[in-house]
Design a protein around this motif. Structure first.
Motif, PDB file in Angstrom:
ATOM      1  N   PHE A 143     -19.260  52.632  33.557  1.00  0.00           N
ATOM      2  CA  PHE A 143     -18.252  52.045  34.477  1.00  0.00           C
ATOM      3  C   PHE A 143     -17.203  51.613  33.495  1.00  0.00           C
ATOM      4  N   ALA A 144     -17.336  50.979  32.421  1.00  0.00           N
ATOM      5  CA  ALA A 144     -16.410  50.257  31.344  1.00  0.00           C
ATOM      6  C   ALA A 144     -15.331  51.550  30.996  1.00  0.00           C
ATOM      7  N   GLU A 145     -16.242  52.835  30.591  1.00  0.00           N
ATOM      8  CA  GLU A 145     -15.632  53.744  30.078  1.00  0.00           C
ATOM      9  C   GLU A 145     -14.718  54.538  31.052  1.00  0.00           C
ATOM     10  N   ALA A 146     -14.894  54.612  32.263  1.00  0.00           N
ATOM     11  CA  ALA A 146     -14.287  55.169  33.284  1.00  0.00           C
ATOM     12  C   ALA A 146     -13.093  54.170  33.823  1.00  0.00           C
ATOM     13  N   GLY A 147     -13.024  52.862  33.524  1.00  0.00           N
ATOM     14  CA  GLY A 147     -11.935  52.048  33.598  1.00  0.00           C
ATOM     15  C   GLY A 147     -12.414  51.625  34.961  1.00  0.00           C
ATOM     16  N   ILE A 148     -13.524  51.668  35.551  1.00  0.00           N
ATOM     17  CA  ILE A 148     -13.844  50.911  37.018  1.00  0.00           C
ATOM     18  C   ILE A 148     -14.450  49.651  36.804  1.00  0.00           C
ATOM     19  N   SER A 149     -13.656  48.515  37.405  1.00  0.00           N
ATOM     20  CA  SER A 149     -14.191  47.323  37.319  1.00  0.00           C
ATOM     21  C   SER A 149     -15.378  46.950  38.494  1.00  0.00           C
ATOM     22  N   VAL A 150     -16.191  46.836  37.750  1.00  0.00           N
ATOM     23  CA  VAL A 150     -17.622  46.346  38.709  1.00  0.00           C
ATOM     24  C   VAL A 150     -18.213  45.212  37.965  1.00  0.00           C
ATOM     25  N   GLU A 151     -18.158  44.010  38.677  1.00  0.00           N
ATOM     26  CA  GLU A 151     -18.856  42.867  38.283  1.00  0.00           C
ATOM     27  C   GLU A 151     -20.346  43.114  37.655  1.00  0.00           C
ATOM     28  N   GLY A 152     -20.616  42.585  36.666  1.00  0.00           N
ATOM     29  CA  GLY A 152     -22.261  42.669  36.116  1.00  0.00           C
ATOM     30  C   GLY A 152     -23.306  42.138  37.267  1.00  0.00           C
ATOM     31  N   ASP A 153     -22.841  41.074  38.089  1.00  0.00           N
ATOM     32  CA  ASP A 153     -23.677  40.585  39.239  1.00  0.00           C
ATOM     33  C   ASP A 153     -23.632  41.592  40.206  1.00  0.00           C
ATOM     34  N   GLU A 154     -22.771  42.585  40.523  1.00  0.00           N
ATOM     35  CA  GLU A 154     -22.715  43.608  41.588  1.00  0.00           C
ATOM     36  C   GLU A 154     -24.002  44.468  41.285  1.00  0.00           C
ATOM     37  N   ILE A 155     -23.927  44.946  40.258  1.00  0.00           N
ATOM     38  CA  ILE A 155     -24.989  45.808  39.741  1.00  0.00           C
ATOM     39  C   ILE A 155     -26.328  45.439  40.062  1.00  0.00           C
ATOM     40  N   LEU A 156     -26.493  44.266  39.561  1.00  0.00           N
ATOM     41  CA  LEU A 156     -27.841  43.722  39.711  1.00  0.00           C
ATOM     42  C   LEU A 156     -28.355  43.091  41.203  1.00  0.00           C
ATOM     43  N   SER A 157     -27.199  42.656  42.024  1.00  0.00           N
ATOM     44  CA  SER A 157     -27.582  42.353  43.182  1.00  0.00           C
ATOM     45  C   SER A 157     -27.768  43.677  43.920  1.00  0.00           C
ATOM     46  N   ARG A 158     -26.908  44.863  43.649  1.00  0.00           N
ATOM     47  CA  ARG A 158     -27.320  46.189  44.326  1.00  0.00           C
ATOM     48  C   ARG A 158     -28.832  46.636  43.872  1.00  0.00           C
ATOM     49  N   LEU A 159     -29.116  46.303  42.730  1.00  0.00           N
ATOM     50  CA  LEU A 159     -30.396  46.877  42.374  1.00  0.00           C
ATOM     51  C   LEU A 159     -31.252  45.882  43.160  1.00  0.00           C
ATOM     52  N   SER A 160     -31.127  44.705  43.199  1.00  0.00           N
ATOM     53  CA  SER A 160     -32.323  43.821  43.983  1.00  0.00           C
ATOM     54  C   SER A 160     -32.421  44.130  45.466  1.00  0.00           C
ATOM     55  N   ALA A 161     -31.394  44.530  46.017  1.00  0.00           N
ATOM     56  CA  ALA A 161     -31.277  44.967  47.540  1.00  0.00           C
ATOM     57  C   ALA A 161     -31.949  46.310  47.776  1.00  0.00           C
ATOM     58  N   VAL A 162     -31.704  47.141  46.715  1.00  0.00           N
ATOM     59  CA  VAL A 162     -32.208  48.666  46.808  1.00  0.00           C
ATOM     60  C   VAL A 162     -33.824  48.304  46.548  1.00  0.00           C
ATOM     61  N   LEU A 163     -34.173  47.608  45.484  1.00  0.00           N
ATOM     62  CA  LEU A 163     -35.498  47.258  45.432  1.00  0.00           C
ATOM     63  C   LEU A 163     -36.333  46.700  46.534  1.00  0.00           C
ATOM     64  N   ARG A 164     -35.761  45.944  47.122  1.00  0.00           N
ATOM     65  CA  ARG A 164     -36.334  45.366  48.291  1.00  0.00           C
ATOM     66  C   ARG A 164     -36.501  46.450  49.596  1.00  0.00           C
ATOM     67  N   GLN A 165     -35.597  47.127  49.640  1.00  0.00           N
ATOM     68  CA  GLN A 165     -35.450  48.240  50.758  1.00  0.00           C
ATOM     69  C   GLN A 165     -36.473  49.243  50.357  1.00  0.00           C
ATOM     70  N   VAL A 166     -36.611  49.788  49.003  1.00  0.00           N
ATOM     71  CA  VAL A 166     -37.335  50.586  48.899  1.00  0.00           C
ATOM     72  C   VAL A 166     -38.743  50.254  48.696  1.00  0.00           C
ATOM     73  N   SER A 167     -39.129  49.017  48.353  1.00  0.00           N
ATOM     74  CA  SER A 167     -40.390  48.531  48.317  1.00  0.00           C
ATOM     75  C   SER A 167     -41.087  48.256  49.912  1.00  0.00           C
ATOM     76  N   ALA A 168     -40.150  47.912  50.777  1.00  0.00           N
ATOM     77  CA  ALA A 168     -40.515  47.639  52.167  1.00  0.00           C
ATOM     78  C   ALA A 168     -40.776  49.017  52.757  1.00  0.00           C
ATOM     79  N   ASP A 169     -39.873  50.083  52.465  1.00  0.00           N
ATOM     80  CA  ASP A 169     -40.109  51.537  52.768  1.00  0.00           C
ATOM     81  C   ASP A 169     -41.508  52.199  52.386  1.00  0.00           C
ATOM     82  N   MET A 170     -41.543  51.791  51.069  1.00  0.00           N
ATOM     83  CA  MET A 170     -42.944  52.487  50.634  1.00  0.00           C
ATOM     84  C   MET A 170     -44.204  51.692  50.932  1.00  0.00           C
ATOM     85  N   ALA A 171     -44.170  50.644  51.153  1.00  0.00           N
ATOM     86  CA  ALA A 171     -45.251  49.790  51.628  1.00  0.00           C
ATOM     87  C   ALA A 171     -45.856  49.864  53.071  1.00  0.00           C
ATOM     88  N   ALA A 172     -44.441  50.591  53.760  1.00  0.00           N
ATOM     89  CA  ALA A 172     -44.796  50.948  55.367  1.00  0.00           C
ATOM     90  C   ALA A 172     -45.779  52.202  55.700  1.00  0.00           C
TER      91      ALA A 172
END
Length: 101
Positions: free
Chosen positions: A72-101
Motif C-alpha cells: 500500500f505504501a509503495e502504491a501511494g494508497i493511504s490505508v490505516e494500519g488499523d484498517e487492515i487489522l480490523s478487516r482481518l479480524s472481521a474476515v477471521l470471524r466470518q470465515v471461522s463461523a462459515d467453516m464451523a457451520a
C-alpha cells in the motif's frame, strides 16, 4: 493402562484436528484479506497476489500484514494500519463461523 493410552491418542487427535481447522481458517482469512487488498491495489490477477501473500504468511508469521503495509505504501494508497487489522479480524470471524457451520 490401555484406557490411558486411548485417552492420550484421542486427545492428540483432537488437538491435531483443532490445529488443522485453525490453519484452514487462518489461510482462508488471509486469502480474503489479500483479495480485498488486490482490488484496492488494482492487481490484474488478484488470485495470484492472494497466493503470494498466503505463502509469505506461512513462511513468516505476520508476513502478509507486513507485505500489505509495504504494498500500500509503495502504491501511494493511504490505508490505516488499523484498517487492515480490523478487516482481518472481521474476515477471521466470518470465515471461522462459515467453516464451523
Amino acid at each position: 493402562m490401555n484406557a490411558l493410552k486411548m485417552r492420550a491418542e484421542a486427545s492428540e487427535l483432537s488437538y491435531a484436528r483443532e490445529r488443522e481447522f485453525q490453519f484452514r481458517v487462518d489461510t482462508q482469512s488471509k486469502m480474503q484479506l489479500a483479495l480485498w487488498a488486490a482490488e484496492k491495489l488494482g492487481h490484474v490477477d488478484p488470485n495470484a497476489y492472494a497466493d503470494e501473500l498466503v505463502t509469505e504468511d506461512i513462511i513468516k508469521r505476520g508476513g502478509a500484514i507486513e507485505r500489505l503495509n509495504r504494498d500500500f505504501a509503495e502504491a501511494g494508497i493511504s490505508v490505516e494500519g488499523d484498517e487492515i487489522l480490523s478487516r482481518l479480524s472481521a474476515v477471521l470471524r466470518q470465515v471461522s463461523a462459515d467453516m464451523a457451520a
